[in-house]
Design an enzyme around this catalytic site. Structure first.
Site, PDB file in Angstrom:
ATOM      1  N   ASP A 183     100.892  36.896 -14.078  1.00  0.00           N
ATOM      2  CA  ASP A 183     100.593  36.142 -12.863  1.00  0.00           C
ATOM      3  C   ASP A 183     101.448  34.897 -12.693  1.00  0.00           C
ATOM      4  OD1 ASP A 183      98.634  38.053 -12.445  1.00  0.00           O
ATOM      5  OD2 ASP A 183      97.082  36.847 -13.417  1.00  0.00           O
ATOM      6  N   GLU A 184     102.664  34.952 -13.174  1.00  0.00           N
ATOM      7  CA  GLU A 184     103.559  33.784 -13.099  1.00  0.00           C
ATOM      8  C   GLU A 184     104.148  33.607 -11.702  1.00  0.00           C
ATOM      9  OE1 GLU A 184     103.905  36.297 -15.221  1.00  0.00           O
ATOM     10  OE2 GLU A 184     103.818  35.560 -17.284  1.00  0.00           O
ATOM     11  N   LYS A 214     105.804  36.543 -10.300  1.00  0.00           N
ATOM     12  CA  LYS A 214     106.942  37.471 -10.358  1.00  0.00           C
ATOM     13  C   LYS A 214     107.187  38.133  -9.001  1.00  0.00           C
ATOM     14  CE  LYS A 214     104.709  39.701 -13.590  1.00  0.00           C
ATOM     15  NZ  LYS A 214     103.610  38.771 -13.872  1.00  0.00           N
ATOM     16  N   ASN A 226      97.271  47.669 -13.381  1.00  0.00           N
ATOM     17  CA  ASN A 226      96.701  46.419 -13.918  1.00  0.00           C
ATOM     18  C   ASN A 226      97.456  45.229 -13.319  1.00  0.00           C
ATOM     19  OD1 ASN A 226      98.984  47.287 -15.352  1.00  0.00           O
ATOM     20  ND2 ASN A 226      98.255  46.611 -17.344  1.00  0.00           N
ATOM     21  N   GLY A 231      99.098  42.872 -10.398  1.00  0.00           N
ATOM     22  CA  GLY A 231      98.807  42.474  -9.019  1.00  0.00           C
ATOM     23  C   GLY A 231      99.863  41.464  -8.631  1.00  0.00           C
ATOM     24  N   HIS A 232     100.815  41.879  -7.814  1.00  0.00           N
ATOM     25  CA  HIS A 232     101.937  41.012  -7.459  1.00  0.00           C
ATOM     26  C   HIS A 232     101.804  40.583  -5.997  1.00  0.00           C
ATOM     27  CE1 HIS A 232     104.542  42.779 -10.948  1.00  0.00           C
ATOM     28  NE2 HIS A 232     103.399  42.244 -11.346  1.00  0.00           N
ATOM     29  N   THR A 233     101.691  39.269  -5.786  1.00  0.00           N
ATOM     30  CA  THR A 233     101.398  38.754  -4.451  1.00  0.00           C
ATOM     31  C   THR A 233     102.660  38.292  -3.738  1.00  0.00           C
ATOM     32  OG1 THR A 233      99.374  37.909  -5.448  1.00  0.00           O
ATOM     33  CG2 THR A 233      99.857  37.183  -3.201  1.00  0.00           C
ATOM     34  N   THR A 262      91.624  45.156 -17.300  1.00  0.00           N
ATOM     35  CA  THR A 262      91.407  45.318 -15.860  1.00  0.00           C
ATOM     36  C   THR A 262      90.662  46.628 -15.567  1.00  0.00           C
ATOM     37  OG1 THR A 262      93.530  46.443 -15.627  1.00  0.00           O
ATOM     38  CG2 THR A 262      93.520  44.048 -15.278  1.00  0.00           C
ATOM     39  N   ARG A 320     101.227  62.164 -27.188  1.00  0.00           N
ATOM     40  CA  ARG A 320     101.875  63.381 -26.688  1.00  0.00           C
ATOM     41  C   ARG A 320     100.905  64.350 -26.023  1.00  0.00           C
ATOM     42  NH1 ARG A 320     104.425  63.972 -32.458  1.00  0.00           N
ATOM     43  NH2 ARG A 320     102.297  63.275 -32.824  1.00  0.00           N
ATOM     44  N   GLN A 345     102.811  42.160 -15.981  1.00  0.00           N
ATOM     45  CA  GLN A 345     102.159  41.382 -17.042  1.00  0.00           C
ATOM     46  C   GLN A 345     103.103  40.256 -17.505  1.00  0.00           C
ATOM     47  OE1 GLN A 345     101.866  45.193 -17.593  1.00  0.00           O
ATOM     48  NE2 GLN A 345     100.388  44.708 -16.024  1.00  0.00           N
ATOM     49  N   THR A 356      98.202  43.884 -23.411  1.00  0.00           N
ATOM     50  CA  THR A 356      98.151  45.138 -22.674  1.00  0.00           C
ATOM     51  C   THR A 356      98.737  46.239 -23.569  1.00  0.00           C
ATOM     52  OG1 THR A 356      98.597  46.211 -20.563  1.00  0.00           O
ATOM     53  CG2 THR A 356     100.373  44.834 -21.458  1.00  0.00           C
ATOM     54  N   THR A 368      91.735  41.795 -10.000  1.00  0.00           N
ATOM     55  CA  THR A 368      90.292  41.882 -10.273  1.00  0.00           C
ATOM     56  C   THR A 368      89.494  40.755  -9.608  1.00  0.00           C
ATOM     57  OG1 THR A 368      90.614  40.564 -12.268  1.00  0.00           O
ATOM     58  CG2 THR A 368      90.665  42.962 -12.534  1.00  0.00           C
ATOM     59  N   ARG A 370      90.974  32.762 -13.261  1.00  0.00           N
ATOM     60  CA  ARG A 370      91.930  32.690 -14.373  1.00  0.00           C
ATOM     61  C   ARG A 370      91.629  31.453 -15.218  1.00  0.00           C
ATOM     62  NH1 ARG A 370      96.738  33.644 -10.196  1.00  0.00           N
ATOM     63  NH2 ARG A 370      96.659  35.908 -10.037  1.00  0.00           N
TER      64      ARG A 370
HETATM   65  P1  GDP Z   1     102.543  37.968 -10.364  1.00  0.00           P
HETATM   66  O1  GDP Z   1     101.541  38.918 -10.943  1.00  0.00           O
HETATM   67  O2  GDP Z   1     103.409  37.351 -11.426  1.00  0.00           O
HETATM   68  O3  GDP Z   1     103.341  38.533  -9.243  1.00  0.00           O
HETATM   69  O4  GDP Z   1     101.691  36.747  -9.764  1.00  0.00           O
HETATM   70  P2  GDP Z   1     100.325  36.868  -8.906  1.00  0.00           P
HETATM   71  O5  GDP Z   1     100.647  37.323  -7.545  1.00  0.00           O
HETATM   72  O6  GDP Z   1      99.288  37.611  -9.655  1.00  0.00           O
HETATM   73  O7  GDP Z   1      99.844  35.360  -8.942  1.00  0.00           O
HETATM   74  C1  GDP Z   1     100.633  34.313  -8.445  1.00  0.00           C
HETATM   75  C2  GDP Z   1      99.837  33.582  -7.357  1.00  0.00           C
HETATM   76  O8  GDP Z   1     100.456  32.349  -7.065  1.00  0.00           O
HETATM   77  C3  GDP Z   1      99.816  34.335  -6.048  1.00  0.00           C
HETATM   78  O9  GDP Z   1      98.631  34.041  -5.366  1.00  0.00           O
HETATM   79  C4  GDP Z   1     101.022  33.752  -5.288  1.00  0.00           C
HETATM   80  O10 GDP Z   1     100.895  33.847  -3.891  1.00  0.00           O
HETATM   81  C5  GDP Z   1     100.952  32.318  -5.739  1.00  0.00           C
HETATM   82  N1  GDP Z   1     102.227  31.609  -5.827  1.00  0.00           N
HETATM   83  C6  GDP Z   1     103.435  32.071  -6.239  1.00  0.00           C
HETATM   84  N2  GDP Z   1     104.329  31.058  -6.288  1.00  0.00           N
HETATM   85  C7  GDP Z   1     103.665  29.948  -5.916  1.00  0.00           C
HETATM   86  C8  GDP Z   1     104.034  28.562  -5.800  1.00  0.00           C
HETATM   87  O11 GDP Z   1     105.136  28.157  -6.076  1.00  0.00           O
HETATM   88  N3  GDP Z   1     103.047  27.693  -5.407  1.00  0.00           N
HETATM   89  C9  GDP Z   1     101.784  28.106  -5.110  1.00  0.00           C
HETATM   90  N4  GDP Z   1     100.896  27.192  -4.744  1.00  0.00           N
HETATM   91  N5  GDP Z   1     101.404  29.399  -5.210  1.00  0.00           N
HETATM   92  C10 GDP Z   1     102.331  30.289  -5.617  1.00  0.00           C
HETATM   93  P1  IMO Z   2     100.607  40.961 -13.488  1.00  0.00           P
HETATM   94  O1  IMO Z   2     101.728  41.964 -13.435  1.00  0.00           O
HETATM   95  C1  IMO Z   2      97.525  38.988 -15.823  1.00  0.00           C
HETATM   96  C2  IMO Z   2      95.516  41.368 -18.894  1.00  0.00           C
HETATM   97  C3  IMO Z   2      94.069  41.680 -18.642  1.00  0.00           C
HETATM   98  C4  IMO Z   2      93.567  41.776 -20.076  1.00  0.00           C
HETATM   99  C5  IMO Z   2      94.741  42.415 -20.807  1.00  0.00           C
HETATM  100  C6  IMO Z   2      94.629  43.917 -20.962  1.00  0.00           C
HETATM  101  O2  IMO Z   2      99.893  40.768 -12.223  1.00  0.00           O
HETATM  102  O3  IMO Z   2     101.112  39.688 -14.096  1.00  0.00           O
HETATM  103  P2  IMO Z   2      94.792  46.012 -19.361  1.00  0.00           P
HETATM  104  O4  IMO Z   2      94.240  46.260 -17.997  1.00  0.00           O
HETATM  105  O5  IMO Z   2      96.283  46.050 -19.402  1.00  0.00           O
HETATM  106  O6  IMO Z   2      94.153  46.866 -20.406  1.00  0.00           O
HETATM  107  O7  IMO Z   2      94.342  44.507 -19.715  1.00  0.00           O
HETATM  108  O8  IMO Z   2      95.893  42.110 -20.030  1.00  0.00           O
HETATM  109  N1  IMO Z   2      96.427  41.769 -17.799  1.00  0.00           N
HETATM  110  C7  IMO Z   2      96.985  40.904 -16.929  1.00  0.00           C
HETATM  111  N2  IMO Z   2      96.808  39.580 -16.797  1.00  0.00           N
HETATM  112  N3  IMO Z   2      98.388  39.649 -15.034  1.00  0.00           N
HETATM  113  C8  IMO Z   2      98.600  40.970 -15.175  1.00  0.00           C
HETATM  114  O9  IMO Z   2      99.551  41.638 -14.491  1.00  0.00           O
HETATM  115  C9  IMO Z   2      97.841  41.676 -16.137  1.00  0.00           C
HETATM  116  N4  IMO Z   2      97.753  42.967 -16.519  1.00  0.00           N
HETATM  117  C10 IMO Z   2      96.897  43.009 -17.541  1.00  0.00           C
HETATM  118  O10 IMO Z   2      93.432  40.668 -17.924  1.00  0.00           O
HETATM  119  O11 IMO Z   2      93.391  40.492 -20.601  1.00  0.00           O
HETATM  120 MG    MG Z   3      99.466  39.217 -10.973  1.00  0.00          MG
END
Ligand code: GDP
Ligand code: IMO
Ligand code: MG
Length: 424
Positions: A13-14, A16, A38, A40-42, A129, A143, A222, A237, A299, A303
């Site tokens: 959730d950085e 990406k 698992n 979730g890319h926003t 997840t 396998r 992840q 994961t 989910t 966080r």
């Molecule tokens: P990913 O899984 O690495 O793609 O990240 P997620 O989408 O799960 O979580 C990142 C969250 O931060 C999302 O709600 C994005 O819309 C938001 N986001 C991304 N970059 C920024 C930023 O620079 N500032 C703020 N406030 N939100 C951001």
């Molecule tokens: P993105 O790509 C954050 C975490 C779950 C759990 C562990 C194992 O959006 O960054 P799993 O479903 O793989 O068996 O869960 O990994 N997890 C994530 N946490 N972002 C994710 O993906 C994740 N995918 C899995 O919360 O702790």
């Molecule tokens: Mg995410």
């Protein structure tokens, strides 16, 4: 031509998705190489939010191919829902999506097994997840798996029944009730519809593309600290999430890997169980969660939040061979006058910058220093002095350039430090 990589350096959730969507314009193919729904890319485009789980984050870009590589595990039902949602808003998914025939399929019983296994763990839950990721990768390495290409083969049903039978036997170990009929029906409906989308013998597809000079961007899911080998095991994961997995997850040689762009928040979050040395449990943690809107994209779970963890970040940069760093959510720290930065761990009676192999049973205390926050970040202005100081500190600690700073969720809320000018 080379394959550049974008991946997470923390626990996922950085941000990406946002960065991939932005950079996708410069590439021909955007490829997922591991993980599954698992993730979730926003993406926030023109104020509208989109969350992608299996489909690469280049799908909104015209003329780009989005490739689901062999290292990904696919839930046909989730993938079809994603496709439907995108098609309803006019995204021509059929023209832009290609699926590897080698990608393993998540069966309904994989999800049930995931839930049963977590349920059985009592207080030591991973916090999965529950998308069936662990059981599907287990069947892949065991396998026993079914692959996307199998859906077109005559013996698909035989293979399916065999694997399902194994799962039903396994489920007898657990005292876990489940309903299969309806989810199975949905699954087979999704399989039928997915047959209309392009599938490739992906090894030739991707290598031919490279030979033709196509530019490829690999999109990690992840984060490095969730990697099955190098993360905070067993709270991880079930796939390798690091740059090495690009080769095995797409079928390309290491010589093709170009830039490795690591994404880190200006602070740190984690969702699910497991070690998190810099976690802030009190008011500060609450405030970070609120200001950063830190709720899971897959989910909806809150966080866990804390300050940036530089020993972990350094470790992640090392194992990935990171060549550039992008710092996201710098705007969120505006809400604080001062914030913490963990430079060392304290465990076993001494300070260290190294991560112990088992982070679960060590009592790790973060050693923090404090930085001043910066107020508003304007995309068309130079970085505020305090933010510049923070960025320079990170660069020095990690010995890697910070190439971009993200200051909001929107596609255009990004400052390109390399180009010395504003992106838009
Ligand atoms: P990913 O899984 O690495 O793609 O990240 P997620 O989408 O799960 O979580 C990142 C969250 O931060 C999302 O709600 C994005 O819309 C938001 N986001 C991304 N970059 C920024 C930023 O620079 N500032 C703020 N406030 N939100 C951001
Ligand atoms: P993105 O790509 C954050 C975490 C779950 C759990 C562990 C194992 O959006 O960054 P799993 O479903 O793989 O068996 O869960 O990994 N997890 C994530 N946490 N972002 C994710 O993906 C994740 N995918 C899995 O919360 O702790
Ligand atoms: Mg995410």
């Amino acid at each position: 031509m080379q394959v550049d990589v974008i991946l997470g350096l923390q626990w996922g959730d950085e941000g990406k998705g946002k960065i991939v969507d932005y950079l996708a314009d410069k590439y021909d193919i955007i490829a997922r190489f591991q993980g599954g729904p698992n993730a979730g890319h926003t993406l926030v485009i023109d104020g509208k939010k989109h969350v992608l789980h299996t489909i690469p984050s280049g799908i909104f870009r015209e003329g780009k191919l989005n490739f689901i590589g062999n290292g990904v595990v696919i839930d046909p039902v989730t993938l079809l829902k994603e496709i439907d949602t995108l098609e309803k808003i006019g995204v021509p998914v059929k023209e832009r999506l290609i699926i590897s025939k080698r990608a393993n399929l998540i069966l309904p019983t994989h999800k049930i097994l995931d839930a049963a296994s977590e349920n059985n763990k009592g207080t030591s839950k991973i916090g999965s997840t529950l998308k069936g990721i662990g059981p599907t990768y287990m069947d892949k390495t065991g396998r026993n798996g079914l692959r996307a290409g199998d859906m077109h083969e005559k013996d698909f049903m035989v293979k399916y029944e065999l694997l399902k039978g194994k799962h039903l036997q396994l489920l007898q170990i657990y005292n876990f009730s489940f309903e299969l009929e309806q989810v199975e029906e949905e699954w087979f409906e999704a399989i039928e519809k997915l047959k209309e989308y392009a599938q490739e013998e992906s090894v030739y597809f991707i290598n031919n593309a490279l030979q033709k000079g196509k530019k490829i961007l690999a999109e990690g899911a992840q984060g490095s600290m969730l990697d099955i080998d190098f993360g905070t095991y067993p709270f991880v994961t079930s796939s390798n999430t690091i740059s090495a997995a690009v080769c095995t997850g797409l079928g390309i040689s290491p010589k093709h890997i170009g830039e490795v762009i690591g994404i880190s928040k200006a602070y740190c979050t984690r969702v699910g169980g497991g070690p998190f040395p810099t976690e802030l449990e009190g008011e500060l943690g609450e405030k970070l969660r609120k200001e950063g809107a830190e709720f899971g994209a897959t989910t909806g779970r809150p966080r866990r939040c804390g300050w940036i963890d530089l020993p972990a970040l350094h470790y992640a940069c090392m194992i990935n061979g990171v060549t550039k760093i992008v710092i996201t959510k710098a705007d969120v720290l505006n809400a604080f006058d001062e914030f913490g930065v963990c430079t060392h761990y304290h465990y076993d009676g001494k300070q260290s910058q190294e991560l112990p192999y088992d982070m679960v049973n060590k009592n790790i205390k973060p050693v923090n220093i404090s930085f001043k926050s910066w107020g508003n970040i304007e995309t068309d202005q130079p970085l505020p002095a305090e933010l510049k100081e923070y960025v320079e500190y990170l660069e020095k600690y990690l010995n890697i350039r910070v190439s971009m700073v993200s200051n909001g969720p929107g596609r255009e809320q990004l400052i390109d430090l390399e180009a010395g000018k504003i992106l838009a």
